[in-house]
Design an enzyme around this catalytic site. Structure first.
Site, PDB file in Angstrom:
ATOM      1  N   HIS A 160       0.848  -1.196   0.000  1.00 11.55           N
ATOM      2  CA  HIS A 160       0.000   0.000   0.000  1.00 11.55           C
ATOM      3  C   HIS A 160       0.875   1.233   0.000  1.00 11.55           C
ATOM      4  CE1 HIS A 160       0.926  -0.559   4.228  1.00 11.55           C
ATOM      5  NE2 HIS A 160       0.311   0.554   4.579  1.00 11.55           N
ATOM      6  N   ASP A 198      -0.288  -4.149   5.703  1.00 11.21           N
ATOM      7  CA  ASP A 198      -0.881  -3.967   7.007  1.00 11.21           C
ATOM      8  C   ASP A 198      -2.370  -4.316   6.941  1.00 11.21           C
ATOM      9  OD1 ASP A 198       1.571  -2.647   7.199  1.00 11.21           O
ATOM     10  OD2 ASP A 198       0.735  -0.742   7.740  1.00 11.21           O
ATOM     11  N   ASP A 241       5.749   4.289   5.050  1.00 10.27           N
ATOM     12  CA  ASP A 241       6.656   3.295   5.636  1.00 10.27           C
ATOM     13  C   ASP A 241       6.695   1.998   4.820  1.00 10.27           C
ATOM     14  OD1 ASP A 241       4.021   2.911   6.507  1.00 10.27           O
ATOM     15  OD2 ASP A 241       4.609   1.962   8.389  1.00 10.27           O
ATOM     16  N   HIS A 242       5.967   1.964   3.715  1.00 12.32           N
ATOM     17  CA  HIS A 242       5.997   0.790   2.840  1.00 12.32           C
ATOM     18  C   HIS A 242       6.484   1.114   1.424  1.00 12.32           C
ATOM     19  CE1 HIS A 242       3.864  -1.951   5.663  1.00 12.32           C
ATOM     20  NE2 HIS A 242       3.576  -0.775   6.179  1.00 12.32           N
ATOM     21  N   HIS A 279       1.193   3.852   2.014  1.00 15.81           N
ATOM     22  CA  HIS A 279       1.694   4.566   3.185  1.00 15.81           C
ATOM     23  C   HIS A 279       3.217   4.603   3.100  1.00 15.81           C
ATOM     24  CE1 HIS A 279      -2.149   3.957   5.820  1.00 15.81           C
ATOM     25  NE2 HIS A 279      -2.139   5.121   5.199  1.00 15.81           N
TER      26      HIS A 279
HETATM   27 ZN   LIG Z   1      -0.027   1.399   6.594  1.00 15.46          ZN
END
Ligand SMILES: [Zn+2]
Length: 304
Positions: free
Chosen positions: A62, A213, A66-67, A64
């Site tokens: 996804h 996540d 941190d990914h 976000h």
């Molecule tokens: Zn996330």
């Protein structure tokens, strides 16, 4: 050919001195699959001494940060290292706009082709296939559109039993291919040699499921049924279940429940909130439900 997983980073949100956000390198059937690419992933790849020029396929769960915030830097480095071959990126719709905007504004000339496979589906679908591996999406339940990924080796060829084969000079090297595929061999006198005599069963095919996540989502259990290894996020312990739901995450207890329902071989937890200094608390919660639960070890190349 063995299958290896190197977890490059497994923490959520902010990178710290001792922890990196999500990224993994899966080596399966001689393919190098990068899964998620949090900030600093290319440094982690270097620390792991991974041959990252071999990465041709990147799977992003996804959008976000941190990914995926490690992608622009990694792609820029690929160019500086002289990459010419195409790079495939599988990610939610929006990835192309995000990356191409960065490349345009920063006047980064890639010098090689980035092929975007933008995902929007809400059912598990096959998104990659070659002669040895298949990859499927695992639709997750997060704050924004998010997929896990299921990597499956295709059934392998049968192994030749050379001791038996040597007894029949009529069998030539050019026949081996058919034997490996399970065909019987007919001798010139009409006698049929059964394949089971001339070959041994193939080595088992390995499968790996990556799920980060997500909130607890029971519907993924049938999709990942029986995989050898499951990575499932466990951002919180179960006493913060409400917080987990609110932020779109799972608890260690829930990850273990999924592993148990899906009857997987092993479970690795990850995506821990930085509030937990000692990660063994996650094991303490998960293990009574699913015994084969492990903590990730950053940069360790583990055979699946
Ligand atoms: Zn996330």
């Amino acid at each position: 050919m063995k299958t290896y997983l190197t977890i490059l980073g497994f923490n959520s949100a902010i990178p710290t001195v001792n922890s990196s956000p999500t990224s993994q390198l899966l080596e399966m059937a001689e393919r190098y699959f990068l899964i998620d690419c949090g900030e600093g992933t290319q440094v982690q790849l270097r620390k792991a001494k991974a041959k990252f020029a071999k990465i041709d396929h990147i799977f992003i769960s996804h959008l976000h940060g941190d990914h995926c915030f490690g992608l622009p830097g990694l792609i820029a480095s690929f160019r500086l290292l002289g990459r010419e071959k195409p790079l495939h990126i599988f990610a939610p719709k929006g990835i192309k706009q995000m990356l191409e905007t960065i490349f345009e504004v920063t006047q980064t000339h890639k010098g090689f082709e980035v092929i975007y496979h933008e995902l929007e589906g809400h059912q598990s679908e096959k998104i990659f296939e070659d002669n040895r591996v298949e990859v499927y999406t695992i639709p997750l339940n997060h704050r924004i559109y998010c997929n896990g990924y299921l990597f499956r080796e295709k059934p392998k060829d049968r192994a030749l039993n050379m001791e038996e084969i040597a007894k029949y000079p009529e069998i030539e090297v050019c026949d081996y291919h058919h034997l490996k595929k399970g065909k019987d061999f007919t001798l010139s006198d009409g006698y049929v040699l059964k394949n089971e005599v001339l070959t041994n069963p193939p080595k088992p095919s390995v499968s790996y499921a990556f799920c980060s996540d997500t909130r607890y989502k029971e519907e993924i259990a049938p999709i990942i049924k029986g995989v050898d290894l499951l990575y499932h996020e466990a951002t919180f312990l179960h006493d913060l279940k409400e917080m987990a739901d609110y932020t779109g995450h799972a608890t260690a207890q829930e990850a273990a429940q999924i592993a148990q329902k899906a009857n997987v071989g092993k479970l690795i937890l990850g995506h821990f909130s930085n509030r937990y200094k000692d990660k063994t608390v996650f094991l303490d919660e998960a293990k009574p439900i699913f015994k084969e639960t492990y903590l990730p070890k950053a940069l360790e190349r583990v055979e699946i």
